[in-house]
Design a protein around this motif. Structure first.
Motif, mmCIF file in Angstrom:
data_model
loop_
_atom_site.group_PDB
_atom_site.id
_atom_site.type_symbol
_atom_site.label_atom_id
_atom_site.label_comp_id
_atom_site.label_asym_id
_atom_site.label_seq_id
_atom_site.Cartn_x
_atom_site.Cartn_y
_atom_site.Cartn_z
ATOM 1 N N SER A 116 -7.094 4.526 -1.536
ATOM 2 C CA SER A 116 -6.372 3.366 -2.064
ATOM 3 C C SER A 116 -7.059 2.056 -1.705
ATOM 4 O O SER A 116 -6.902 1.057 -2.417
ATOM 5 C CB SER A 116 -4.932 3.359 -1.530
ATOM 6 O OG SER A 116 -4.906 3.094 -0.145
ATOM 7 N N GLU A 131 -7.542 -0.726 -4.485
ATOM 8 C CA GLU A 131 -6.895 -2.031 -4.331
ATOM 9 C C GLU A 131 -7.879 -3.170 -4.566
ATOM 10 O O GLU A 131 -7.522 -4.202 -5.150
ATOM 11 C CB GLU A 131 -6.286 -2.145 -2.933
ATOM 12 C CG GLU A 131 -5.035 -1.309 -2.732
ATOM 13 C CD GLU A 131 -4.541 -1.344 -1.306
ATOM 14 O OE1 GLU A 131 -3.573 -0.635 -1.000
ATOM 15 O OE2 GLU A 131 -5.133 -2.074 -0.484
ATOM 16 N N TRP A 181 -4.944 -5.220 -6.239
ATOM 17 C CA TRP A 181 -3.606 -4.921 -5.714
ATOM 18 C C TRP A 181 -3.512 -5.465 -4.288
ATOM 19 O O TRP A 181 -4.332 -5.136 -3.435
ATOM 20 C CB TRP A 181 -3.367 -3.416 -5.732
ATOM 21 C CG TRP A 181 -2.007 -3.009 -5.265
ATOM 22 C CD1 TRP A 181 -1.659 -2.599 -4.014
ATOM 23 C CD2 TRP A 181 -0.803 -2.975 -6.049
ATOM 24 N NE1 TRP A 181 -0.319 -2.313 -3.965
ATOM 25 C CE2 TRP A 181 0.233 -2.538 -5.193
ATOM 26 C CE3 TRP A 181 -0.515 -3.274 -7.377
ATOM 27 C CZ2 TRP A 181 1.533 -2.382 -5.637
ATOM 28 C CZ3 TRP A 181 0.785 -3.128 -7.825
ATOM 29 C CH2 TRP A 181 1.794 -2.680 -6.962
ATOM 30 N N THR A 240 0.827 -1.209 0.000
ATOM 31 C CA THR A 240 0.000 0.000 0.000
ATOM 32 C C THR A 240 0.860 1.257 0.000
ATOM 33 O O THR A 240 0.552 2.228 -0.700
ATOM 34 C CB THR A 240 -0.936 0.003 1.221
ATOM 35 O OG1 THR A 240 -1.852 -1.095 1.115
ATOM 36 C CG2 THR A 240 -1.735 1.294 1.302
ATOM 37 N N GLY A 248 -2.796 -5.057 -1.179
ATOM 38 C CA GLY A 248 -2.437 -4.110 -0.135
ATOM 39 C C GLY A 248 -3.331 -4.261 1.085
ATOM 40 O O GLY A 248 -4.060 -5.251 1.245
#
Length: 314
Positions: A255, A259, A264, A98, A266
């Protein structure tokens, strides 16, 4: 200035403790637990009771909190029910992912936003400045969640970029591969933030160039380039520096959604999985790591503000 940063550090410590403590209480008091989410209606009452006793979640919310505090004193955040791994190692790994995503997005947003904003503020009457302003307004209306969906759709249609994840399942998995996977989520976060920075910087540069001390410097025959970068730029950055910490805090919160959409690996995805399965220790660890990143971002924003305007520490 030392007292200023001491107060900020004290506030950051209180924030980290309050957020992580609240997460333990909220997950413990919420209906259901890890056993009900995993066994569902397939297991018997005896099996559920034995599993709760083995995992240590057959205690009250207060007992769970006291046990969590005891572990926190020697940096033991427990084990994750989902992966059967130490929470500290799992959360640290995801927090680094992250932080990488947020750092790249912040760098792109700052360089792009400040650069375009400075140009637009210096050439306020030009057609290119008007085009930059229109583009910024358009990007400001698109939140990171929708931006990530749009970029994932473009990546899937064009095959220019990987659709999701952090590394390819087959082939090269080095730094170049990570960078290719990083483009879509980083742009989803960076573009709306860059648009916000551009608007703030353009207005600040335009106002600063009309200030009396700048006009007086120009009257001495100093070149416009020297006036912009040596006289006007530092005062113009005060507005952006004042909101930089809040922007970074919003970057970390945004984020999480990005994510999930871009897969992603994180803290955002980990927190969603932990909440869905009521993994108390993992939720508390994610909240702790998230609040640490948030506190670090706020402190960095305060440091930049003091660097640009030392009066802010008074």
């Amino acid at each position: 200035m030392a007292l200023f940063f001491f107060r900020r550090l004290l506030f950051a410590a209180c924030l980290i403790f309050a957020v992580s403590s609240a997460s333990v209480w909220l997950v413990s008091l919420a209906p259901g637990d890890f056993v009900t989410q995993t066994l569902g209606t397939t297991g018997t009452a005896g099996e559920a009771a034995r599993l709760r006793a083995r995992l240590g979640i057959d205690r009250s919310a207060g007992q769970l909190y006291v046990a969590w505090l005891g572990g926190l004193t020697h940096f033991d955040l427990g084990r994750s029910f989902i992966d059967d791994r130490p929470v500290l190692a799992l959360v640290t790994e995801r927090a680094m992912n992250t932080a990488l995503l947020a750092a790249v997005a912040l760098l792109v947003a700052t360089v792009t936003g400040v650069g375009l904003g400075t140009y637009a503020g210096r050439h306020a009457a030009g057609w290119l400045s008007s085009l930059i302003g229109a583009g910024s307004l358009a990007l400001l209306s698109v939140p990171p969640l929708l931006m990530s969906l749009l970029l994932v759709w473009i990546a899937a249609r064009t095959r220019w970029l990987p659709v999701g994840g952090m590394r390819s399942a087959v082939g090269e998995q080095g730094p170049v591969d990570v960078l290719r996977h990083l483009v879509a989520p980083a742009l989803a976060l960076a573009l709306p933030m860059a648009a916000s920075f551009e608007r703030l910087q353009a207005r600040a540069v335009s106002d600063t160039l009309r200030a009396r001390f700048v006009l007086a410097t120009r009257a001495r025959g100093v070149s416009d380039r020297w006036v912009l970068w040596r006289v006007a730029m530092k005062p113009a950055l005060r507005t952006l520096a004042a909101v930089y910490g809040l922007a970074m805090a919003g970057l970390f919160s945004g984020s999480f959604a990005v994510e999930v959409v871009t897969a992603w690996p994180g803290l955002g995805r980990l927190m969603v999985d932990a909440l869905r399965l009521r993994d108390v220790s993992l939720v508390a660890g994610c909240a702790l790591a998230g609040s640490v990143l948030l506190a670090m971002a706020t402190l960095l924003g305060d440091a930049l503000l003091v660097l640009v305007d030392p009066r802010a520490s008074e």
